[in-house]
Design an enzyme around this catalytic site. Sequence first.
Site, PDB file in Angstrom:
ATOM      1  N   GLU A 243       0.893  -1.171   0.000  1.00 10.21           N
ATOM      2  CA  GLU A 243       0.000   0.000   0.000  1.00 10.21           C
ATOM      3  C   GLU A 243       0.920   1.206   0.000  1.00 10.21           C
ATOM      4  OE1 GLU A 243      -3.158  -0.064  -0.264  1.00 10.21           O
ATOM      5  OE2 GLU A 243      -3.738  -2.075   0.321  1.00 10.21           O
ATOM      6  N   CYS A 277      -2.341   9.396   2.202  1.00 14.69           N
ATOM      7  CA  CYS A 277      -1.985   8.702   0.955  1.00 14.69           C
ATOM      8  C   CYS A 277      -3.048   8.914  -0.104  1.00 14.69           C
ATOM      9  CB  CYS A 277      -1.776   7.215   1.211  1.00 14.69           C
ATOM     10  SG  CYS A 277      -3.162   6.432   2.047  1.00 14.69           S
TER      11      CYS A 277
HETATM   12  P1  NDP Z   1       8.236   4.851   4.680  1.00 16.70           P
HETATM   13  O1  NDP Z   1       8.249   4.130   3.398  1.00 16.70           O
HETATM   14  O2  NDP Z   1       9.350   5.762   4.987  1.00 16.70           O
HETATM   15  O3  NDP Z   1       8.124   3.844   5.904  1.00 16.70           O
HETATM   16  C1  NDP Z   1       7.069   2.926   6.045  1.00 16.70           C
HETATM   17  C2  NDP Z   1       7.469   1.878   7.056  1.00 16.70           C
HETATM   18  O4  NDP Z   1       8.509   1.063   6.505  1.00 16.70           O
HETATM   19  C3  NDP Z   1       8.015   2.424   8.359  1.00 16.70           C
HETATM   20  O5  NDP Z   1       7.591   1.609   9.434  1.00 16.70           O
HETATM   21  C4  NDP Z   1       9.503   2.302   8.156  1.00 16.70           C
HETATM   22  O6  NDP Z   1      10.214   2.255   9.352  1.00 16.70           O
HETATM   23  C5  NDP Z   1       9.589   0.980   7.447  1.00 16.70           C
HETATM   24  N1  NDP Z   1      10.826   0.755   6.707  1.00 16.70           N
HETATM   25  C6  NDP Z   1      11.782   1.634   6.323  1.00 16.70           C
HETATM   26  N2  NDP Z   1      12.772   1.005   5.633  1.00 16.70           N
HETATM   27  C7  NDP Z   1      12.434  -0.303   5.570  1.00 16.70           C
HETATM   28  C8  NDP Z   1      13.025  -1.467   4.986  1.00 16.70           C
HETATM   29  N3  NDP Z   1      14.157  -1.398   4.297  1.00 16.70           N
HETATM   30  N4  NDP Z   1      12.381  -2.639   5.113  1.00 16.70           N
HETATM   31  C9  NDP Z   1      11.204  -2.732   5.777  1.00 16.70           C
HETATM   32  N5  NDP Z   1      10.604  -1.667   6.356  1.00 16.70           N
HETATM   33  C10 NDP Z   1      11.197  -0.471   6.260  1.00 16.70           C
HETATM   34  O7  NDP Z   1       6.814   5.614   4.695  1.00 16.70           O
HETATM   35  P2  NDP Z   1       6.300   6.671   5.740  1.00 16.70           P
HETATM   36  O8  NDP Z   1       6.296   6.099   7.109  1.00 16.70           O
HETATM   37  O9  NDP Z   1       7.015   7.943   5.489  1.00 16.70           O
HETATM   38  O10 NDP Z   1       4.771   6.833   5.308  1.00 16.70           O
HETATM   39  C11 NDP Z   1       4.347   7.728   4.344  1.00 16.70           C
HETATM   40  C12 NDP Z   1       4.080   7.010   3.045  1.00 16.70           C
HETATM   41  O11 NDP Z   1       3.096   6.017   3.266  1.00 16.70           O
HETATM   42  C13 NDP Z   1       3.508   7.910   1.974  1.00 16.70           C
HETATM   43  O12 NDP Z   1       4.134   7.658   0.736  1.00 16.70           O
HETATM   44  C14 NDP Z   1       2.053   7.520   1.917  1.00 16.70           C
HETATM   45  O13 NDP Z   1       1.444   7.774   0.684  1.00 16.70           O
HETATM   46  C15 NDP Z   1       2.126   6.069   2.229  1.00 16.70           C
HETATM   47  N6  NDP Z   1       0.842   5.579   2.714  1.00 16.70           N
HETATM   48  C16 NDP Z   1       0.125   4.748   1.910  1.00 16.70           C
HETATM   49  C17 NDP Z   1      -1.119   4.312   2.309  1.00 16.70           C
HETATM   50  C18 NDP Z   1      -1.903   3.365   1.466  1.00 16.70           C
HETATM   51  O14 NDP Z   1      -2.787   2.711   2.005  1.00 16.70           O
HETATM   52  N7  NDP Z   1      -1.642   3.221   0.191  1.00 16.70           N
HETATM   53  C19 NDP Z   1      -1.704   4.736   3.586  1.00 16.70           C
HETATM   54  C20 NDP Z   1      -0.856   5.569   4.366  1.00 16.70           C
HETATM   55  C21 NDP Z   1       0.379   5.972   3.918  1.00 16.70           C
HETATM   56  P3  NDP Z   1      10.861   3.614   9.936  1.00 16.70           P
HETATM   57  O15 NDP Z   1       9.735   4.612  10.030  1.00 16.70           O
HETATM   58  O16 NDP Z   1      11.342   3.174  11.253  1.00 16.70           O
HETATM   59  O17 NDP Z   1      11.920   4.035   8.963  1.00 16.70           O
END
Ligand code: NDP
Length: 498
Positions: A243, A277
Amino acid sequence: MTSIETAPAETSAATFTSLNPANGEVVGTHPIHDAAHVQATVASVRKEAERWRALGFDGRKKALAAWRKVIAHRLDELASLMSRENGKPHGDALLEASLAIDHLAWAGSHAEKVLKRRMVSPGLLMVNQAATIEYRPLGVIGVIGPWNYPVFTPMGSIAYALAAGNGVVFKPSEFTPGIGEWLAATFKEAVGHGVFQVVTGYGETGAALTTSGVDKVAFTGSTATGKRVMAAAAATLTPVVIEAGGKDAMIVDADADIAEAVDSALWGACGNAGQTCAGVERVYVHDRVYDTFLEQLVTAAEKVKAEPGGQLGPITMPSQVEIIRRHIDDAIARGGRAVVGGPVPEGARYVQPTVLVDVPEDSAAIQEETFGPTVTVTRVKNMDEAIRLANGTPFALGSTVFAKDKGMEIAEQLRAGMTAINSVISFAGIPTLPFGGVGQSGFGRIHGADGLREFTYPHAIARQRFRPAIELTSFRRTDKAEQQLVKVIKGLYGRGKK
Ligand code: NDP
């Protein structure tokens, strides 16, 4: 319930803090879980998942109802934590958590109907068989969540995965770990079961969860991280739901209710400080109503303020401010105008609502996810042009149409996972509707029957009721049987003109 499997002891003493994005104050301190701890947690949840499965649909429904009740009773406490850790206004936090509870209720009470074994037609050729399908839990689901909707978004995976009979290990964003821990703690309190546990830390903890041997990863976050998760999961053929981001468009037709369209455009663009999002980032308005729409939008947007205690909270992730600034600056440098708001001041934690016009379609503000309280408004000569431009980015998550006559006709031509007609983001609050994207917005679905099935695998059973009239799947098959088969197939499918 007895002999609860508890979370494994900490294997790492390292910790990190979550901060209030409004003022930088420490909200909580949390462990940075390493790969060994993540693996031990997955093993512990896997053990618990056996008992969870054995509860059956009814037992799980009761357990999830108990959890839902605790969350509902402590809604204010959760909303306050959300405000502190994510920065969103208390009212927005209440709305988010309420919608999450509604999804939890739906998932718990509909899992049986959607997933239990059911008969399907065996078809004419196999009429001697009884055909059934059941959707079985995969095992342990690794849920990796973002910070922008720290309850609603992960709950779309957690509730549906649990209702389907899986265990869940949840890695919340490093910006909202306390909220993740709150969810797991209330689950344990209500259900007395360790089938849902949380690991905290940075991206490395999420990466460790991806490769920990979970049976599926439900990732919500940016497209870039989604690609990394998918690449890592490929090594063990672990399936993933992605997502990811969006660049959602709203289309306003000439016969639309302009006041309603303005209200929805503003809330869809700026609600949650634009960190949604499926938020509205672009609006395409019919030439005949463009000036009226823009005038009303400017008036409405000027009244909304991002400030402590205001309708918009701060930008949760400090590095996002730089992206928002770049998109606004680029739009202006390329001939666009900010008719509300404008360039983001250095050091800002809050970004004011910003309405951009005359922005070229190939600029960052139109093509890339901004994730701030900004919106571009573009004049179109007709709905064909609106649809073409709305479909003109690599993202395809949600979309919105405001129209009286042709709302459905326009919606059906949009490349998007979801469309709201004459309201905004309404699809996310309807538990029966699947939520997810296509293209760079990802794949797989949370919510609804599709969201329950996402965390299962279908098990098909064909039970022979009597020996077939024409025996085909046997070395006893005769020439006569083959001729009969040809006759049947020609009779069934070969009739009529060529
Ligand atoms: P990120 O992609 O930065 O992070 C998402 C999650 O992935 C966090 O828990 C992060 O941990 C973790 N993460 C980071 N690196 C890795 C890795 N290499 N392997 C596995 N997990 C990892 O997104 P954001 O938290 O900034 O969220 C915003 C984004 O989410 C926007 O692009 C938004 O559009 C999208 N979004 C999409 C939705 C949907 O349903 N389509 C709904 C809500 C948001 P950590 O934070 O600790 O780095």
